[in-house]
Scaffold this motif. Structure first.
Motif, PDB file in Angstrom:
ATOM      1  N   GLN A 427       0.828  -1.209   0.000  1.00 61.95           N
ATOM      2  CA  GLN A 427       0.000   0.000   0.000  1.00 61.95           C
ATOM      3  C   GLN A 427       0.861   1.257   0.000  1.00 61.95           C
ATOM      4  N   MET A 428       1.917   1.250   0.797  1.00 65.05           N
ATOM      5  CA  MET A 428       2.804   2.412   0.853  1.00 65.05           C
ATOM      6  C   MET A 428       3.489   2.642  -0.492  1.00 65.05           C
ATOM      7  N   LEU A 429       3.907   1.561  -1.143  1.00 67.43           N
ATOM      8  CA  LEU A 429       4.493   1.678  -2.484  1.00 67.43           C
ATOM      9  C   LEU A 429       3.501   2.298  -3.444  1.00 67.43           C
ATOM     10  N   ASN A 430       2.266   1.790  -3.419  1.00 67.04           N
ATOM     11  CA  ASN A 430       1.237   2.304  -4.326  1.00 67.04           C
ATOM     12  C   ASN A 430       0.965   3.780  -4.073  1.00 67.04           C
ATOM     13  N   GLN A 431       0.877   4.158  -2.816  1.00 70.68           N
ATOM     14  CA  GLN A 431       0.629   5.566  -2.487  1.00 70.68           C
ATOM     15  C   GLN A 431       1.734   6.468  -3.024  1.00 70.68           C
ATOM     16  N   SER A 432       2.969   6.007  -2.914  1.00 66.53           N
ATOM     17  CA  SER A 432       4.105   6.798  -3.391  1.00 66.53           C
ATOM     18  C   SER A 432       4.062   6.969  -4.907  1.00 66.53           C
ATOM     19  N   VAL A 433       3.787   5.887  -5.625  1.00 68.51           N
ATOM     20  CA  VAL A 433       3.757   5.963  -7.089  1.00 68.51           C
ATOM     21  C   VAL A 433       2.569   6.790  -7.566  1.00 68.51           C
ATOM     22  N   GLN A 434       1.405   6.602  -6.941  1.00 66.25           N
ATOM     23  CA  GLN A 434       0.241   7.389  -7.364  1.00 66.25           C
ATOM     24  C   GLN A 434       0.462   8.882  -7.100  1.00 66.25           C
ATOM     25  N   ALA A 435       1.164   9.214  -6.034  1.00 70.78           N
ATOM     26  CA  ALA A 435       1.470  10.624  -5.770  1.00 70.78           C
ATOM     27  C   ALA A 435       2.323  11.209  -6.899  1.00 70.78           C
ATOM     28  N   ALA A 436       3.264  10.407  -7.420  1.00 73.06           N
ATOM     29  CA  ALA A 436       4.094  10.869  -8.543  1.00 73.06           C
ATOM     30  C   ALA A 436       3.254  11.051  -9.798  1.00 73.06           C
ATOM     31  N   PHE A 437       2.296  10.152 -10.030  1.00 77.67           N
ATOM     32  CA  PHE A 437       1.396  10.314 -11.182  1.00 77.67           C
ATOM     33  C   PHE A 437       0.544  11.573 -11.038  1.00 77.67           C
ATOM     34  N   ARG A 438       0.040  11.812  -9.843  1.00 72.47           N
ATOM     35  CA  ARG A 438      -0.795  13.007  -9.630  1.00 72.47           C
ATOM     36  C   ARG A 438      -0.009  14.284  -9.893  1.00 72.47           C
ATOM     37  N   GLU A 439       1.246  14.285  -9.473  1.00 70.73           N
ATOM     38  CA  GLU A 439       2.094  15.463  -9.689  1.00 70.73           C
ATOM     39  C   GLU A 439       2.236  15.737 -11.186  1.00 70.73           C
ATOM     40  N   ARG A 440       2.502  14.706 -11.958  1.00 70.54           N
ATOM     41  CA  ARG A 440       2.653  14.903 -13.411  1.00 70.54           C
ATOM     42  C   ARG A 440       1.311  15.234 -14.057  1.00 70.54           C
ATOM     43  N   ALA A 441       0.222  14.629 -13.566  1.00 66.16           N
ATOM     44  CA  ALA A 441      -1.098  14.841 -14.173  1.00 66.16           C
ATOM     45  C   ALA A 441      -1.536  16.289 -14.109  1.00 66.16           C
ATOM     46  N   ARG A 442      -1.040  17.028 -13.127  1.00 71.01           N
ATOM     47  CA  ARG A 442      -1.418  18.444 -13.017  1.00 71.01           C
ATOM     48  C   ARG A 442      -1.030  19.246 -14.254  1.00 71.01           C
ATOM     49  N   LYS A 443      -0.021  18.777 -14.992  1.00 70.07           N
ATOM     50  CA  LYS A 443       0.463  19.502 -16.178  1.00 70.07           C
ATOM     51  C   LYS A 443      -0.458  19.317 -17.385  1.00 70.07           C
ATOM     52  N   ARG A 444      -1.335  18.294 -17.371  1.00 71.60           N
ATOM     53  CA  ARG A 444      -2.271  18.009 -18.468  1.00 71.60           C
ATOM     54  C   ARG A 444      -1.536  17.991 -19.819  1.00 71.60           C
ATOM     55  N   LEU A 445      -0.464  17.189 -19.872  1.00 68.40           N
ATOM     56  CA  LEU A 445       0.392  17.145 -21.055  1.00 68.40           C
ATOM     57  C   LEU A 445      -0.217  16.303 -22.170  1.00 68.40           C
ATOM     58  N   VAL A 446       0.048  16.715 -23.415  1.00 68.56           N
ATOM     59  CA  VAL A 446      -0.211  15.901 -24.594  1.00 68.56           C
ATOM     60  C   VAL A 446       1.070  15.936 -25.423  1.00 68.56           C
ATOM     61  N   LEU A 447       1.787  14.824 -25.489  1.00 63.08           N
ATOM     62  CA  LEU A 447       3.069  14.796 -26.186  1.00 63.08           C
ATOM     63  C   LEU A 447       2.863  14.722 -27.696  1.00 63.08           C
ATOM     64  N   PRO A 448       3.822  15.212 -28.475  1.00 71.88           N
ATOM     65  CA  PRO A 448       3.706  15.136 -29.941  1.00 71.88           C
ATOM     66  C   PRO A 448       3.513  13.688 -30.401  1.00 71.88           C
ATOM     67  N   THR A 449       2.588  13.484 -31.324  1.00 74.71           N
ATOM     68  CA  THR A 449       2.280  12.144 -31.815  1.00 74.71           C
ATOM     69  C   THR A 449       3.426  11.605 -32.660  1.00 74.71           C
ATOM     70  N   GLN A 450       3.830  10.356 -32.384  1.00 76.19           N
ATOM     71  CA  GLN A 450       4.948   9.745 -33.116  1.00 76.19           C
ATOM     72  C   GLN A 450       4.584   8.416 -33.775  1.00 76.19           C
ATOM     73  N   GLY A 451       3.345   7.941 -33.567  1.00 80.78           N
ATOM     74  CA  GLY A 451       2.952   6.664 -34.150  1.00 80.78           C
ATOM     75  C   GLY A 451       3.629   5.467 -33.508  1.00 80.78           C
ATOM     76  N   VAL A 452       4.048   5.596 -32.231  1.00 81.75           N
ATOM     77  CA  VAL A 452       4.768   4.502 -31.564  1.00 81.75           C
ATOM     78  C   VAL A 452       3.788   3.474 -31.017  1.00 81.75           C
ATOM     79  N   PHE A 453       4.275   2.244 -30.828  1.00 83.45           N
ATOM     80  CA  PHE A 453       3.500   1.175 -30.224  1.00 83.45           C
ATOM     81  C   PHE A 453       4.174   0.752 -28.930  1.00 83.45           C
TER      82      PHE A 453
END
Length: 523
Positions: A427-453
């Motif tokens: 649970q502690m691991l999950n909380q730490s990783v989700q906090a990092a995702f939330r931090e990045r999500a605040r930027k509402r980024l859309v990266l340039p499309t490259q057609g990658v898989f």
């Protein structure tokens, strides 16, 4: 006024209530069970209920716990994973960034027609002598006394039903939750609209590019995935049904939802024409079977199980989010806990401690699931974040929650005590990783499309967690400890790669976790 005396009342005859009644009867054939449902059977297929995709726990519950394997073979589509498309709209989908699998992991999941499952379960219950009262409405309910009491109105007038146990499975009517004041605030804010079209939509036709087609080992099976069109603050689902219809939904955080009027299908089609024109083109000439909008869908609950003879299951209790399709998972969790409690209570065992423990475990599962969404929708259009998020969320789901369910550990009180320390570590691991995702999500980024898989089937750690689930090992404690050691490595690598300045050098430990997937993510 007629009074029926039963052992268990299940208020609600949707998937949650019918599957609970079926599981209870399976475990205790002598129990006198009644299911009450406001709709009449058979319910309509294609448009009966939303929630048409299952993941590993829900699929395992329906197929194995309830022994519905043949029904799934006959009536439902094998799901080809969760697939996401990113980037600016392209008429040729080979130019979109794609996140998914080139071939299937071993444990089957399904695209389901809820109406077909509910009709099947209702018929099976009636054949087994379980009373199903359909076409009735609940006019009053009381769970405070030893004998629970429900008054219903139906074709045969008013009836009173009494029983020592009552389970609320009536969805968002929230019969017991309202009476006992069990609602509590939920930190996740999400909104959804959905509709079904009487047309089979096959994404494999959205590009004729040979390389794009060859990415998938089993040709022309992309359409069998739960396909997602991703953007900042939202996602669109496209789910096929075996009867030829397709379910489409748009799920948004408040910021995205309030930027447009979604009150009508025409308005939603206009939004799709702007943001996802290929999808809009596909449905423009299709017959629309229904259209539903729901705001602020996430809900929490203070308590789901009581030693006083009541419980809640399905959306009568909690609901997190439709992304990852966890609804049937929580039906599985809740129903397994309730079946154990009710069985032990009728066997004369003291369930006071057990009911509190099960409620605590279930709440922990829900909190972990809710953390996958809260504050993270802003990053749903961010290719890098989602490529990492899906690996982490799958790893945690398969390595921890699925392991508990597949090994029938959740209702084993002694084993759960032994697992307490490693589960808290997870649970502690999950909380730490989700906090990092939330931090990045605040930027509402859309990266340039490259057609990658971004092929998740190539990720070594995901293969490992699947292999553990499929193994016949009976040492759940050691398997959980080993999984968490690997999760620590996944967490460390995930958080490093979330940073835009992540090193191009790959360590041996990172290679063991992510393999070549890492290079595609950082592209």
């Amino acid at each position: 006024m007629r009074t029926l005396h039963k052992d268990v009342i299940v208020a609600g005859g949707g998937l949650a209530g019918l599957s609970l009644a079926y599981q209870l009867h399976q475990a205790n054939p002598a129990l006198d069970i009644v299911v009450i449902e406001r709709n009449q059977f058979p319910v309509p297929e294609k448009t009966a209920k939303v929630g048409e995709s299952t993941v590993e726990i829900g699929s395992r519950y329906l197929k194995n716990t309830l022994n519905m394997g043949q029904h799934f073979t006959d009536r439902h589509l094998r799901k080809h994973g969760l697939r996401c498309f990113f980037g600016n709209p392209q008429s040729d989908f080979s130019r979109q960034d794609e996140l998914g699998v080139s071939e299937l992991f071993g444990i089957p999941t399904y695209q389901i027609d809820r109406g077909a499952i509910e009709n099947h379960l209702q018929q099976a219950l009636v054949e087994r002598g379980v009373t199903v009262l359909d076409g009735v409405t609940t006019s009053s309910l009381d769970v405070r006394e030893k004998q629970k009491r429900v008054t219903v109105q139906g074709p045969h007038g008013e009836q009173v039903i009494q029983a020592p146990w009552l389970v609320d499975a009536a969805g968002r009517q929230a019969l017991v939750k309202r009476q006992l004041g069990l609602a509590k605030p939920n930190p996740h804010k999400g909104n959804a609209l959905w509709f079904r079209v009487d047309k089979q939509i096959k994404l494999d036709a959205w590009s004729t590019d040979a390389d794009w087609q060859a990415r998938i080992k089993q040709a022309n099976t992309r359409w069998l995935s739960t396909n997602h069109l991703m953007g900042p603050g939202y996602w669109v689902w496209i789910i096929p049904l075996d009867n030829g219809a397709t379910s489409i939904g748009v799920v948004m955080d408040d910021q995205a939802f309030e930027a447009h009027d979604f009150s009508t299908f025409a308005n939603t089609l206009a939004w799709l024409q702007q943001h996802h024109p290929r999808c809009a083109e596909e449905i423009a000439d299709a017959k629309v079977l229904d259209y539903v909008v729901i705001r602020d869908y996430a809900q929490s609950c203070k308590q789901l199980f009581s030693d006083q003879g009541w419980g809640l299951t399905g959306e009568a209790g909690v609901f997190a989010d439709p992304f990852y399709s966890p609804g049937s998972d929580f039906i599985a969790f809740n129903n397994c806990f309730l079946t154990q409690l009710i069985s032990d209570d009728f066997a004369g065992r003291d369930i006071r401690l057990q009911s509190r423990l099960f409620d605590s475990i279930n709440q922990s599962f829900f909190d972990s699931t809710l953390s996958l969404y809260t504050g993270e929708y802003g990053g749903f259009g961010d290719r890098r974040m989602m490529a990492l998020k899906l690996v982490w969320d799958y790893a945690y789901y398969w390595g921890v929650l699925s392991l508990l369910f597949f090994r029938n550990a959740m209702t084993d009180v002694d084993l759960m005590r032994q697992l307490n320390r490693p589960l808290k570590q997870a649970q502690m691991l999950n909380q730490s990783v989700q906090a990092a995702f939330r931090e990045r999500a605040r930027k509402r980024l859309v990266l340039p499309t490259q057609g990658v898989f971004m092929d998740q089937f190539t990720v070594p750690c995901l293969k490992h967690f699947n292999q553990v689930l499929e193994s016949d090992s009976d040492d759940t404690l050691q398997d959980m400890v080993d999984n968490i050691v690997l999760l620590e490595q996944v967490a460390k690598s995930t958080q490093a790669m979330l940073q835009d300045d992540a090193s191009n050098h790959i360590s041996e430990s990172e290679r063991a976790v992510f393999g070549d997937y890492r290079h595609v993510v950082l592209a």
